[in-house]
Design an enzyme around this catalytic site. Structure first.
Site, PDB file in Angstrom:
ATOM      1  N   HIS A 135     -35.493   3.116 -32.404  1.00  0.00           N
ATOM      2  CA  HIS A 135     -36.834   3.668 -32.601  1.00  0.00           C
ATOM      3  C   HIS A 135     -36.914   5.127 -32.216  1.00  0.00           C
ATOM      4  CE1 HIS A 135     -37.409  -0.683 -32.464  1.00  0.00           C
ATOM      5  NE2 HIS A 135     -38.285  -0.434 -33.402  1.00  0.00           N
TER       6      HIS A 135
ATOM      7  N   GLU B  13     -44.352 -13.077 -30.288  1.00  0.00           N
ATOM      8  CA  GLU B  13     -45.717 -12.558 -30.410  1.00  0.00           C
ATOM      9  C   GLU B  13     -46.673 -13.619 -30.946  1.00  0.00           C
ATOM     10  OE1 GLU B  13     -44.619  -9.614 -33.333  1.00  0.00           O
ATOM     11  OE2 GLU B  13     -46.212 -10.291 -34.629  1.00  0.00           O
TER      12      GLU B  13
ATOM     13  N   LEU C 207     -53.203   9.795 -41.598  1.00  0.00           N
ATOM     14  CA  LEU C 207     -52.698  10.202 -40.277  1.00  0.00           C
ATOM     15  C   LEU C 207     -51.182  10.085 -40.217  1.00  0.00           C
ATOM     16  CD1 LEU C 207     -53.366  11.154 -37.422  1.00  0.00           C
ATOM     17  CD2 LEU C 207     -53.456   8.750 -36.745  1.00  0.00           C
TER      18      LEU C 207
ATOM     19  N   ARG D  91     -53.507   6.252 -45.479  1.00  0.00           N
ATOM     20  CA  ARG D  91     -52.513   6.508 -44.428  1.00  0.00           C
ATOM     21  C   ARG D  91     -52.392   8.001 -44.139  1.00  0.00           C
ATOM     22  NH1 ARG D  91     -47.042   4.166 -46.053  1.00  0.00           N
ATOM     23  NH2 ARG D  91     -47.834   4.658 -48.110  1.00  0.00           N
TER      24      ARG D  91
ATOM     25  N   CYS E 282     -32.101  -2.998 -33.645  1.00  0.00           N
ATOM     26  CA  CYS E 282     -32.984  -3.430 -34.727  1.00  0.00           C
ATOM     27  C   CYS E 282     -32.468  -2.825 -36.037  1.00  0.00           C
ATOM     28  CB  CYS E 282     -34.403  -2.933 -34.408  1.00  0.00           C
ATOM     29  SG  CYS E 282     -35.689  -3.873 -35.246  1.00  0.00           S
TER      30      CYS E 282
END
Ligand SMILES: [Zn+2]
Length: 771
Positions: free
Chosen positions: A707, A618, A17, A15, A739
């Site tokens: 977010h 989804e 990045l 991970r 959320c």
């Protein structure tokens, strides 16, 4: 026969990045250090693919954040609100992209982020392009050219990957009425031409255009745009060889259109849709010159390829059109696969032998080509035998098959999938029992997982912290969160979920049939990565999973503590799912396990239980004709999970990033007493579906976007709720964020929630209710 890859994970093996991006955002590293990390990842990925023997290696599949965002930058599709950053602050990339994705709140600017939504039926999120009537485009950012030149300079056989212009438009959002975004193709194409010209000048040969919208239901007019676009590209660049990549579904009704396009190669996802091979390889097609890329290695799952099955597909293609027109490839970009199985040291070796991650999948692609070409080396024979043996061991393993689960599945009745009474009756009983105010406030469940909390877990996992010491720390953190919620006068409390790593992993770790990786990360959005569990066998719940923590939290307060669970569809959707039985069966097994947990929470005195199902939408098949079948079993699974309780127990569910218009009936059929949804980024637009449908149960439309680190004001939230009130009766409304707050810091969370509680109070005062 050639091999190619459609895209490689951009996050880096450890991970890398994510860590670099976050360090950069926090001001801990400089721009050139971030660029250096990115370059290291690109070079590493290219070398790895070259070493694996892949003939054509993708470039421009790297992204600091998201490839759709990159396409916005390439084409200058930059919403006006960001223009002042370019003009006044001379902001450049990657900062501009970060600002578009995350919003910008510095130096007196307050610019909201672009919307984000799921990439087809994956758990990857892309930034949604924004389009206006008559919008002009410009070749704004030449990343694709730079990365191609970089790959070429370093000696790689690179194939630039671009999101195709038609899918780019189709994936965007019309920000005003009165135009069709596809009409923008005339303005957009010249920008693609500029990019292609520069790629051509730099010596590009193959160009991969990803047009995954070809896996959707398209109108005749939409198909015509594909035809016009690719004809125009061919006319303008007769020497560039286009690989048209569709994935995640068949070409379906779009096949005839695709077959007429002047492209070099058509890519087929043969994992999702093996049967389409027969439709395509007709006698007529054999006479054409189009090459076919056989996507036989599953880019979306972790199971080892079944070589015998893939070879039979490849052989079928060879028989029809010969070897020379064939490519072997993964089914889609490997973006959705974890990087490398070699990092897994703790996996049960029996399970590990059934798996292949991105790096191993490259090897499978090359091995399949060698086998199909009839190479007869000892090593190759050994690989084939090993593959066959792994497949056999999976079919018979006692790790997978459980007789008790099978019997319980067979005994499920219709009554198991129904609450005792309809919502109208439950509602009255719940109001009498709970006595919550109008516009009751709550949060979605998780509170910030600070560095500290994560460091405790890390130490505990390394056994540097005893169970007792770890639990004591978590308890103290939970109590702090409870006290703080009491202090700001939140109505329905949550315990904060400090003990949880991830909303699926936490449950998977306690359920039988799940395996876990140490490093099986895949990108979810931006710097966020998830580590999906692997469901390899029959699922059941050996013992209660959340009762202790929820019970402890409830013991601290007289207010209601919400029990927090993840729903069966979401656990299924966010896991790597076994491919040896239908998904619906695995989902029902999980539903039974969650049902057991819901009943135990009720027994422990928890009156409000939330079963999160953010992933219901989804999971929808990409083609509408397949929707209802999925929705039937998905809704039934939720109902099996939630229907074991009394009328007084209030069942909540939560969904994020969902558009509900087309599935609202099924959402209603889930029959949750309260649903909380993501609405703030779309300014409550999503609520219209609930209003039009006259959704009968209660709703908490998110009043602020979690977010983004941006703290909205009370007035802003009141305004959003006023919009909600205009379409939904007040006594059906809750007030909550969009959320969970896990990824946020405490400071912004506290400020935002205080504003939120005050907003609810203002709303109550406005209708004359005091509490
Ligand atoms: Zn959510």
């Amino acid at each position: 026969m050639q091999t190619h890859n459609l895209g490689y994970p951009r996050i880096g093996n450890q991970r890398t990045l994510k860590k670099a991006n976050e360090a950069y955002w926090a001001g801990k590293i400089k721009a050139h250090e971030l660029q250096q990390t990115a370059r290291t990842i690109r070079l590493f990925n290219w070398q790895l693919q070259k070493d694996a023997g892949i003939d054509w290696i993708p470039c421009n599949d790297f992204s600091f954040y998201d490839h759709v965002l990159d396409t916005c930058l390439m084409t200058g599709a930059i919403p006006e609100r960001f223009h002042e950053l370019i003009v006044n602050k001379q902001i450049t990339n990657p900062d501009l992209g970060f600002a578009m994705a995350r919003g910008f709140q510095e130096d007196g600017y307050d610019i909201t982020a672009m919307e984000m939504t799921k990439w087809f039926d994956t758990n990857y999120h892309y930034i949604v392009p924004e389009f206006k009537a008559g919008q002009q485009f410009s070749f704004f950012h030449n990343k694709v050219v730079n990365e191609f030149a970089e790959a070429k300079r370093e000696g790689f056989n690179a194939k630039p990957v671009l999101l195709g212009p038609v899918s780019f438009l189709l994936l965007g959002k019309e920000k005003e009425d009165g135009f069709n975004k596809l009409d923008l193709i005339h303005n957009l194409l010249p920008v693609y031409f500029e990019a292609l010209q520069q790629l051509d000048d730099n010596g590009a040969y193959f160009i991969q255009f990803d047009e995954p919208c070809l896996s959707l239901n398209l109108s005749q007019a939409e198909r015509a745009v594909f035809t016009k676009t690719y004809n125009a590209i061919k006319t303008r660049f007769p020497n560039l060889q286009v690989i048209l990549a569709n994935y995640f579904e068949c070409y379906g009704d779009n096949l005839q259109t695709a077959l007429q396009l002047p492209v070099h190669t058509l890519h087929l996802d043969l994992v999702r849709c093996p049967l389409q091979l027969d439709d395509i390889l007709t006698a007529e097609f054999a006479k054409s010159k189009i090459h076919v890329s056989l996507g036989v290695v599953d880019g979306r799952n972790v199971w080892k390829n079944d070589f015998e099955q893939s070879l039979s597909l490849i052989q079928k293609a060879i028989n029809k059109i010969g070897k020379d027109r064939l490519w072997i490839a993964p089914s889609c970009s490997l973006l959705h696969s974890p990087c490398d199985l070699h990092f897994e040291q703790k996996l049960n070796p029996e399970i590990k032998q059934w798996l292949a991650f991105a790096k191993q999948k490259l090897d499978e692609v090359v091995t399949l080509k060698q086998l199909a070409e009839g190479d007869k080396t000892e090593a190759l024979h050994h690989k084939l035998q090993e593959n066959i043996n792994a497949g056999k061991s999976r079919k018979t393993s006692t790790l997978i098959h459980n007789e008790e689960v099978r019997q319980r599945m067979a005994a499920i009745t219709e009554a198991d999938a129904k609450r005792n009474n309809p919502f109208s009756i439950r509602k009255e009983k719940q109001h009498a029992a709970l006595r919550l105010p109008l516009f009751a406030t709550t949060t979605i469940g998780s509170f910030p997982q600070t560095k500290e909390v994560r460091s405790w877990r890390a130490k505990w996992k390394k056994k540097e912290l005893s169970d007792d010491a770890y639990n004591a720390l978590l308890k103290a953190e939970t109590e702090k969160a409870v006290r703080w919620q009491e202090e700001i006068d939140m109505d329905v409390l949550v315990h904060g979920e400090f003990e949880r790593n991830d909303m699926v992993e936490y449950f998977g770790e306690q359920l039988a049939g799940f395996a876990f990786t140490e490093n099986g990360w895949v990108q979810s959005y931006g710097s966020r990565c998830v580590k999906p569990p692997i469901i390899y066998g029959d699922v059941y719940r050996p013992k209660p999973m959340t009762v202790e923590w929820s019970g402890y939290a409830q013991s601290l307060t007289k207010k209601y503590m919400k029990g927090m669970l993840t729903g069966p569809v979401t656990i299924l959707q966010w896991s790597f799912v076994r491919n040896d039985q239908p998904r619906r069966e695995t989902c029902t097994q999980i539903a039974l396990a969650i049902r057991d947990e819901v009943k135990d929470l009720e027994k422990a005195g928890i009156k409000i239980i939330q079963i999160d199902e953010p992933a219901i939408r989804e999971g929808l098949p990409l083609r509408k004709e397949n929707w209802q079948q999925y929705l039937d079993w998905a809704v039934r699974a939720f109902r099996i999970a939630s229907s074991g309780v009394s009328d007084e127990t209030q069942i909540h569910t939560h969904m994020c990033y969902s558009e509900f218009n087309d599935i609202i009936e099924n959402i209603a059929a889930m029959d949750a007493d309260v649903i909380t949804i993501e609405t703030s980024r779309s300014q409550m637009e999503l609520l219209n579906a609930f209003a039009d449908f006259k959704y009968p149960n209660e709703i908490g439309p998110g009043v602020y976007d979690i977010h983004s680190p941006r703290v909205p004001s009370k007035e802003e939230m009141v305004l959003l709720m006023e919009k909600a009130k205009a379409v939904i009766p007040s006594d059906q409304l809750w007030v909550n964020p969009d959320c969970g707050l896990k990824t946020r810091g405490w400071e912004e969370t506290k400020s935002a929630l205080i504003e939120m509680v005050n907003a609810a109070k203002a709303l109550r005062a406005a209708v004359g209710e005091t509490v």
